[in-house]
Design an enzyme around this catalytic site. Structure first.
Site, PDB file in Angstrom:
ATOM      1  N   CYS A 181      27.610 -46.498   8.417  1.00  0.00           N
ATOM      2  CA  CYS A 181      27.372 -46.562   6.965  1.00  0.00           C
ATOM      3  C   CYS A 181      26.961 -45.209   6.412  1.00  0.00           C
ATOM      4  O   CYS A 181      26.081 -44.552   6.957  1.00  0.00           O
ATOM      5  CB  CYS A 181      26.201 -47.482   6.658  1.00  0.00           C
ATOM      6  SG  CYS A 181      26.510 -49.181   6.988  1.00  0.00           S
ATOM      7  N   HIS A 183      17.266 -50.319  -1.420  1.00  0.00           N
ATOM      8  CA  HIS A 183      16.685 -49.086  -0.855  1.00  0.00           C
ATOM      9  C   HIS A 183      15.328 -48.679  -1.420  1.00  0.00           C
ATOM     10  O   HIS A 183      14.691 -47.778  -0.870  1.00  0.00           O
ATOM     11  CB  HIS A 183      17.662 -47.908  -0.947  1.00  0.00           C
ATOM     12  CG  HIS A 183      19.027 -48.214  -0.417  1.00  0.00           C
ATOM     13  ND1 HIS A 183      19.243 -48.964   0.716  1.00  0.00           N
ATOM     14  CD2 HIS A 183      20.270 -47.895  -0.865  1.00  0.00           C
ATOM     15  CE1 HIS A 183      20.552 -49.076   0.934  1.00  0.00           C
ATOM     16  NE2 HIS A 183      21.195 -48.448  -0.013  1.00  0.00           N
ATOM     17  N   SER A 221      22.693 -53.011  -2.412  1.00  0.00           N
ATOM     18  CA  SER A 221      21.995 -51.877  -1.805  1.00  0.00           C
ATOM     19  C   SER A 221      20.779 -51.553  -2.655  1.00  0.00           C
ATOM     20  O   SER A 221      20.913 -50.993  -3.737  1.00  0.00           O
ATOM     21  CB  SER A 221      22.937 -50.665  -1.757  1.00  0.00           C
ATOM     22  OG  SER A 221      24.054 -50.978  -0.963  1.00  0.00           O
ATOM     23  N   GLU A 271      38.753 -42.956   4.727  1.00  0.00           N
ATOM     24  CA  GLU A 271      38.421 -43.406   6.067  1.00  0.00           C
ATOM     25  C   GLU A 271      38.255 -44.917   6.068  1.00  0.00           C
ATOM     26  O   GLU A 271      37.862 -45.512   5.072  1.00  0.00           O
ATOM     27  CB  GLU A 271      37.137 -42.728   6.536  1.00  0.00           C
ATOM     28  CG  GLU A 271      37.360 -41.241   6.715  1.00  0.00           C
ATOM     29  CD  GLU A 271      36.148 -40.500   7.244  1.00  0.00           C
ATOM     30  OE1 GLU A 271      36.356 -39.423   7.817  1.00  0.00           O
ATOM     31  OE2 GLU A 271      35.021 -40.985   7.097  1.00  0.00           O
ATOM     32  N   CYS A 296      33.228 -41.221  -4.327  1.00  0.00           N
ATOM     33  CA  CYS A 296      32.405 -42.182  -5.075  1.00  0.00           C
ATOM     34  C   CYS A 296      31.664 -41.443  -6.179  1.00  0.00           C
ATOM     35  O   CYS A 296      31.255 -40.302  -6.013  1.00  0.00           O
ATOM     36  CB  CYS A 296      31.402 -42.863  -4.138  1.00  0.00           C
ATOM     37  SG  CYS A 296      30.428 -44.145  -4.961  1.00  0.00           S
ATOM     38  N   GLU A 342      32.332 -47.277  -4.497  1.00  0.00           N
ATOM     39  CA  GLU A 342      31.549 -48.381  -5.057  1.00  0.00           C
ATOM     40  C   GLU A 342      32.547 -49.448  -5.525  1.00  0.00           C
ATOM     41  O   GLU A 342      33.251 -49.264  -6.522  1.00  0.00           O
ATOM     42  CB  GLU A 342      30.702 -47.862  -6.228  1.00  0.00           C
ATOM     43  CG  GLU A 342      30.122 -48.926  -7.143  1.00  0.00           C
ATOM     44  CD  GLU A 342      29.396 -50.064  -6.417  1.00  0.00           C
ATOM     45  OE1 GLU A 342      28.557 -49.792  -5.560  1.00  0.00           O
ATOM     46  OE2 GLU A 342      29.695 -51.235  -6.714  1.00  0.00           O
ATOM     47  N   CYS A 398      23.910 -40.512   0.866  1.00  0.00           N
ATOM     48  CA  CYS A 398      25.233 -40.962   1.301  1.00  0.00           C
ATOM     49  C   CYS A 398      26.255 -39.823   1.308  1.00  0.00           C
ATOM     50  O   CYS A 398      26.420 -39.117   0.318  1.00  0.00           O
ATOM     51  CB  CYS A 398      25.704 -42.075   0.364  1.00  0.00           C
ATOM     52  SG  CYS A 398      27.412 -42.575   0.654  1.00  0.00           S
TER      53      CYS A 398
END
Ligand code: SAH
Ligand code: SF4
Length: 342
Positions: free
Chosen positions: A333, A213, A211, A83, A104, A157, A111
């Site tokens: 995201c 988090h 990232s 995508e 990934c 990634e 995710c």
């Protein structure tokens, strides 16, 4: 389509140099989508080129209700699907969000792409063709858009596919082809430390987003298995390396997960972590509203996110809450998962 493909065509057909210029112009200025569109070439030459012009082909395209987010499901030469997203976050400012892998490997718990698992790396051309794809779409739809911003925040990634991603960055900044300013490109990583250092050495003008988090190893490891080989302290050293060598701002991404990482104590830990950087004033925290996936987390209430941001700001850090585009088409995201589309 990239400079290499054009060179292959020029060599195979033994074309003069001006043909190379015509091809470059056709694909990178006129946004032609096929060789048939290149009217400066003779009909016989056009039909004698038996390579396809593009490595990505549209399977399906969704437009968000507000008309400012577009998501395409595209098919690669081997039938695999990825995508790719086009966004207009502010009127007139267009940006595309591109994928670097099919799936990934990193398995971040929040995710949708991570839940797919890893299938394969994309080639440099498959990565940059996503930008051409959107330029062609803009032309075909007659949109008033100048696409000059690219973010590597789609599926995959980027630093796990370092070689192809680095080659794609060279192509996007190549004055002969895409000619996109390095400062208009951003790469987001879950924190592969050695690659962050290589990236810094090779692309000091390209924006980097990390990232994060979570600001404790225990919590981060729970959310992001990559924290095990590259825990927070090592990651901070790599971030310092980027900032020290580039003198540029570094973006820290922080998804707000209800009750998990969004409490005042978590904000304090984040403040401590960033203050531990060599130049904390060059860090900018993007607080990201969690986009629902099947993963079982919940998005933090608005007031909690605002309170979290206030703690960061009261401590002198720079922070914003990132606007979400494309949620209704699962184009935001972390929502890229080929859902219901294959
Ligand atoms: N793999 C890279 C780049 C792609 S993900 C990375 O992880 O950085 C792009 C951004 O979306 C990352 O900051 C990622 O953590 C975030 N993200 C992933 N899942 C999300 C979700 N469900 N909601 C909001 N952001 C998410
Ligand atoms: Fe991979 Fe990034 Fe998703 Fe993590 S957040 S699984 S690194 S795409």
């Amino acid at each position: 389509m990239d400079a290499q493909r054009i060179d292959t065509i020029v060599e195979t057909h033994d074309l003069p140099t001006y043909r190379r210029q015509q091809l470059l112009h056709a694909f990178f200025t006129e946004n032609c989508a096929t060789f048939d569109d290149v009217t400066t070439l003779s009909k016989s030459l056009r039909t004698s080129i038996d390579l396809p012009a593009m490595t990505v082909r549209k399977r399906r395209l969704l437009v968000s209700n507000e008309g400012n987010a577009f998501k395409a499901l595209v098919e690669l030469d081997d039938g695999k699907l990825i995508e790719t997203v086009l966004l207009e976050p502010k009127p007139g400012l267009w940006s595309c969000c591109i994928s670097s892998q099919v799936g990934c490997l990193m398995k971040c718990s929040f995710c949708a792409t991570g839940r797919l698992g890893f299938t394969r790396h994309l080639t440099s051309e498959e990565i940059t063709d996503q930008v051409l794809f959107w330029r062609q779409y803009i032309r075909a739809e007659g949109l008033e858009a100048n696409l000059r911003n690219v973010v590597y925040m789609g599926m995959g990634e980027p630093f796990h596919n370092k070689d192809a991603v680095f080659a794609s960055l060279r192509e996007l900044t190549n004055p002969e082809t895409f000619n996109i300013g390095a400062r208009s490109i951003s790469v987001s990583t879950s924190g592969l430390v050695p690659a962050i250092e290589e990236f810094t050495d090779q692309f000091p003008q390209i924006n980097l987003a990390v990232s994060l988090h979570a600001a404790t190893d225990e919590l981060r490891q729970h959310l992001m298995p990559v924290n095990k080989p590259y825990p927070l302290e090592k990651l901070r050293a790599a971030m310092d390396y980027y900032v020290d060598n580039t003198n540029r701002k570094l973006f820290i991404e922080y998804i707000m997960l209800d009750g998990e990482n969004d409490q005042p104590a978590h904000a304090e830990k984040l403040v401590q972590y960033i203050r531990g950087m060599a130049r904390p004033h060059l860090a900018h925290v993007n607080l990201i509203v969690y986009n629902p996936t099947d993963a079982g987390h919940r998005e933090s209430p608005r007031a909690i996110a605002r309170a979290f941001m206030a703690i960061l700001k009261d401590n002198g850090l720079s922070a914003t809450i990132r606007k979400n585009l494309g949620r209704d088409i699962n184009g935001a995201c972390g929502q890229l998962a080929l859902k219901g589309q294959v």
